[in-house]
Design a protein around this motif. Structure first.
Motif, PDB file in Angstrom:
ATOM      1  N   ILE A  95       0.836  -1.199   0.000  1.00 18.57           N
ATOM      2  CA  ILE A  95       0.000   0.000   0.000  1.00 18.57           C
ATOM      3  C   ILE A  95       0.872   1.251   0.000  1.00 18.57           C
ATOM      4  N   ILE A  96       1.918   1.260   0.839  1.00 18.13           N
ATOM      5  CA  ILE A  96       2.799   2.430   0.911  1.00 18.13           C
ATOM      6  C   ILE A  96       3.515   2.655  -0.421  1.00 18.13           C
ATOM      7  N   LYS A  97       3.922   1.561  -1.059  1.00 22.27           N
ATOM      8  CA  LYS A  97       4.590   1.695  -2.365  1.00 22.27           C
ATOM      9  C   LYS A  97       3.651   2.233  -3.437  1.00 22.27           C
ATOM     10  N   MET A  98       2.350   1.977  -3.279  1.00 24.20           N
ATOM     11  CA  MET A  98       1.365   2.402  -4.277  1.00 24.20           C
ATOM     12  C   MET A  98       0.848   3.822  -4.042  1.00 24.20           C
ATOM     13  N   LEU A  99       1.271   4.475  -2.946  1.00 24.61           N
ATOM     14  CA  LEU A  99       0.798   5.830  -2.664  1.00 24.61           C
ATOM     15  C   LEU A  99       1.425   6.828  -3.636  1.00 24.61           C
ATOM     16  N   ASN A 100       0.632   7.830  -4.014  1.00 27.05           N
ATOM     17  CA  ASN A 100       1.095   8.874  -4.925  1.00 27.05           C
ATOM     18  C   ASN A 100       0.375  10.168  -4.559  1.00 27.05           C
ATOM     19  N   ILE A 101       0.719  11.244  -5.243  1.00 24.39           N
ATOM     20  CA  ILE A 101       0.094  12.552  -4.995  1.00 24.39           C
ATOM     21  C   ILE A 101      -0.544  13.052  -6.279  1.00 24.39           C
ATOM     22  N   LYS A 102      -1.775  13.530  -6.159  1.00 28.73           N
ATOM     23  CA  LYS A 102      -2.482  14.129  -7.306  1.00 28.73           C
ATOM     24  C   LYS A 102      -3.311  15.287  -6.777  1.00 28.73           C
ATOM     25  N   ASP A 103      -3.063  16.488  -7.267  1.00 32.17           N
ATOM     26  CA  ASP A 103      -3.783  17.686  -6.836  1.00 32.17           C
ATOM     27  C   ASP A 103      -3.734  17.853  -5.313  1.00 32.17           C
ATOM     28  N   ASP A 104      -2.542  17.665  -4.757  1.00 35.86           N
ATOM     29  CA  ASP A 104      -2.298  17.844  -3.328  1.00 35.86           C
ATOM     30  C   ASP A 104      -3.103  16.876  -2.454  1.00 35.86           C
ATOM     31  N   GLN A 105      -3.468  15.726  -3.011  1.00 35.38           N
ATOM     32  CA  GLN A 105      -4.209  14.710  -2.271  1.00 35.38           C
ATOM     33  C   GLN A 105      -3.500  13.365  -2.387  1.00 35.38           C
ATOM     34  N   ILE A 106      -3.540  12.587  -1.326  1.00 32.31           N
ATOM     35  CA  ILE A 106      -3.008  11.224  -1.384  1.00 32.31           C
ATOM     36  C   ILE A 106      -3.906  10.389  -2.283  1.00 32.31           C
ATOM     37  N   VAL A 107      -3.309   9.689  -3.225  1.00 34.19           N
ATOM     38  CA  VAL A 107      -4.048   8.760  -4.073  1.00 34.19           C
ATOM     39  C   VAL A 107      -3.312   7.427  -4.088  1.00 34.19           C
ATOM     40  N   VAL A 108      -4.031   6.389  -4.469  1.00 35.60           N
ATOM     41  CA  VAL A 108      -3.432   5.056  -4.581  1.00 35.60           C
ATOM     42  C   VAL A 108      -3.454   4.663  -6.049  1.00 35.60           C
ATOM     43  N   GLU A 109      -2.319   4.248  -6.553  1.00 36.03           N
ATOM     44  CA  GLU A 109      -2.265   3.839  -7.956  1.00 36.03           C
ATOM     45  C   GLU A 109      -3.178   2.640  -8.196  1.00 36.03           C
ATOM     46  N   GLU A 110      -3.760   2.585  -9.378  1.00 43.08           N
ATOM     47  CA  GLU A 110      -4.801   1.600  -9.669  1.00 43.08           C
ATOM     48  C   GLU A 110      -4.354   0.167  -9.405  1.00 43.08           C
ATOM     49  N   LYS A 111      -3.093  -0.142  -9.633  1.00 43.32           N
ATOM     50  CA  LYS A 111      -2.638  -1.523  -9.435  1.00 43.32           C
ATOM     51  C   LYS A 111      -2.604  -1.928  -7.957  1.00 43.32           C
ATOM     52  N   GLY A 112      -2.806  -0.945  -7.052  1.00 45.19           N
ATOM     53  CA  GLY A 112      -2.843  -1.264  -5.633  1.00 45.19           C
ATOM     54  C   GLY A 112      -4.253  -1.392  -5.082  1.00 45.19           C
ATOM     55  N   ILE A 113      -5.236  -1.404  -5.987  1.00 47.66           N
ATOM     56  CA  ILE A 113      -6.636  -1.362  -5.546  1.00 47.66           C
ATOM     57  C   ILE A 113      -7.034  -2.575  -4.703  1.00 47.66           C
ATOM     58  N   TYR A 114      -6.491  -3.748  -5.035  1.00 49.58           N
ATOM     59  CA  TYR A 114      -6.878  -4.952  -4.284  1.00 49.58           C
ATOM     60  C   TYR A 114      -6.313  -4.947  -2.857  1.00 49.58           C
ATOM     61  N   SER A 115      -5.156  -4.320  -2.705  1.00 50.92           N
ATOM     62  CA  SER A 115      -4.584  -4.183  -1.355  1.00 50.92           C
ATOM     63  C   SER A 115      -5.440  -3.252  -0.511  1.00 50.92           C
ATOM     64  N   ILE A 116      -6.017  -2.222  -1.128  1.00 53.96           N
ATOM     65  CA  ILE A 116      -6.905  -1.300  -0.412  1.00 53.96           C
ATOM     66  C   ILE A 116      -8.208  -2.009  -0.042  1.00 53.96           C
ATOM     67  N   GLU A 117      -8.732  -2.804  -0.969  1.00 53.48           N
ATOM     68  CA  GLU A 117      -9.953  -3.559  -0.671  1.00 53.48           C
ATOM     69  C   GLU A 117      -9.729  -4.471   0.532  1.00 53.48           C
ATOM     70  N   LYS A 118      -8.598  -5.140   0.561  1.00 56.53           N
ATOM     71  CA  LYS A 118      -8.286  -6.039   1.673  1.00 56.53           C
ATOM     72  C   LYS A 118      -8.143  -5.248   2.982  1.00 56.53           C
ATOM     73  N   PHE A 119      -7.569  -4.058   2.894  1.00 60.93           N
ATOM     74  CA  PHE A 119      -7.419  -3.193   4.070  1.00 60.93           C
ATOM     75  C   PHE A 119      -8.786  -2.827   4.650  1.00 60.93           C
ATOM     76  N   LEU A 120      -9.752  -2.469   3.808  1.00 59.53           N
ATOM     77  CA  LEU A 120     -11.079  -2.077   4.281  1.00 59.53           C
ATOM     78  C   LEU A 120     -11.836  -3.255   4.885  1.00 59.53           C
ATOM     79  N   VAL A 121     -11.739  -4.403   4.230  1.00 56.27           N
ATOM     80  CA  VAL A 121     -12.403  -5.597   4.751  1.00 56.27           C
ATOM     81  C   VAL A 121     -11.767  -5.998   6.087  1.00 56.27           C
ATOM     82  N   ALA A 122     -10.425  -5.918   6.161  1.00 56.44           N
ATOM     83  CA  ALA A 122      -9.715  -6.275   7.396  1.00 56.44           C
ATOM     84  C   ALA A 122     -10.143  -5.370   8.541  1.00 56.44           C
TER      85      ALA A 122
END
Length: 317
Positions: A95-122
């Protein structure tokens, strides 16, 4: 990030609002950081600006406090390890490796989406299986009721054994205004820890007040409240019946019976859509909310608040 929870008192969330009413641990964290900043001649200015979200680079505050902050990733992993509940294990490094910045906001690159899904379910599973487990609720409620009774007795002039720091908060009505402007209040709060509470509880087991003594003995002997969790509020008839049983069995009045029988509610919401939501940076450069970017149909229910009702009562009623 390391300082943001410095304002937690003994037993963390369990006794928040019990020792000092009307002030959250975030407020106390801010007071401690301001005090430290004075001692360090302003070297914490940037950290405090980030904490209060007044720093120009807004994305830095999101690392401290957001729905994908470092604290949440840390406590899920740590609490999974110490409780042996594997559902909280997440791919934090990815997740940390997939973090990026867009318009002064933290975003997650699309290829990290499944790790985010697992984080929310966890996160949702850990709340039901650990943080809101009925045994945890029973112990936290019992601890809070003990402090509530102790303060009631102390404010009525009853002498109670307590360390100087705990005695200060038991015998004084401290509100947010006095706490913010009082150096002794903050200094005394800083000296409080779990040992102050536990040592008092062990001594209070022998106190003359039947209610305080019984509650303390129950906690020490791990004879916790019986907790019933349901989707509907318990009926008034059932609650009244238990209250009458408590009054009859222990010879207490209706107000005192509230230490033996009471109701409350708990909520679980793993994700909040809108302000501070988790944004996914798509391959075409667009940004979408995780619930819209994901093809996982189970994410939408995670954004709904689940409320459940609890009925707590002394075993044997």
């Amino acid at each position: 990030i390391l300082l943001h929870d410095i304002g937690h008192g003994p037993f963390s969330h369990a006794l928040e609002q019990t020792i000092v009413e009307g002030i959250s641990h975030e407020d106390i964290s801010s007071l401690f950081m301001d005090r430290l900043n004075d001692e360090f001649d302003g070297r914490l200015n940037m950290a405090i600006d980030i904490f209060k979200d007044t720093y120009p680079k807004k994305f830095l505050h999101q690392l401290v406090s957001s729905q994908l902050d470092m604290d949440r990733m840390d406590y899920l992993m740590r609490d999974s390890f110490f409780t042996g509940v594997s559902e909280g294990v997440i791919s934090f490094d990815r997740i940390i490796k997939m973090l990026n910045i867009k318009d002064d906001q933290i975003v997650v690159e699309e290829k990290g989406i499944y790790s985010i899904e697992k984080f929310l379910v966890a996160r949702r599973l850990m709340y039901w299986q650990v943080y809101l487990h009925k045994t945890v609720i029973a112990a936290e409620q019992l601890l809070a009721k003990i402090l509530e009774r102790a303060r009631e007795l102390a404010l009525n002039g009853e002498e109670l054994f307590a360390t100087p720091a705990l005695s200060y908060f038991l015998n004084n009505n401290i509100n947010i205004k006095t706490f913010i402007h009082s150096k002794p209040d903050l200094d005394t709060f800083a000296s409080l820890d779990d040992t102050d509470i536990l040592s008092a509880i062990k001594v209070w087991c022998g106190h003359d007040d039947f209610i305080l003594s019984m509650l303390c003995k129950n906690l020490i002997n791990r004879n916790l409240y019986r907790v019933e969790i349901s989707n509907e509020a318990p009926s008034a008839e059932r609650v009244n019946e238990l209250v009458l049983h408590a009054m009859d069995k222990y010879g207490v009045n209706e107000d005192e019976a509230s230490y033996f029988v009471f109701t409350d509610s708990i909520t679980n919401k793993a994700y909040k859509v809108g302000d501070g939501s988790i944004k996914i940076l798509m391959k075409d450069g667009s940004v979408k909310d995780i619930t819209l970017a994901s093809d996982h149909s189970n994410l939408e229910p995670l954004a709904k608040t689940v409320k459940k009702y609890i009925l707590c009562y002394i075993k044997g009623l």
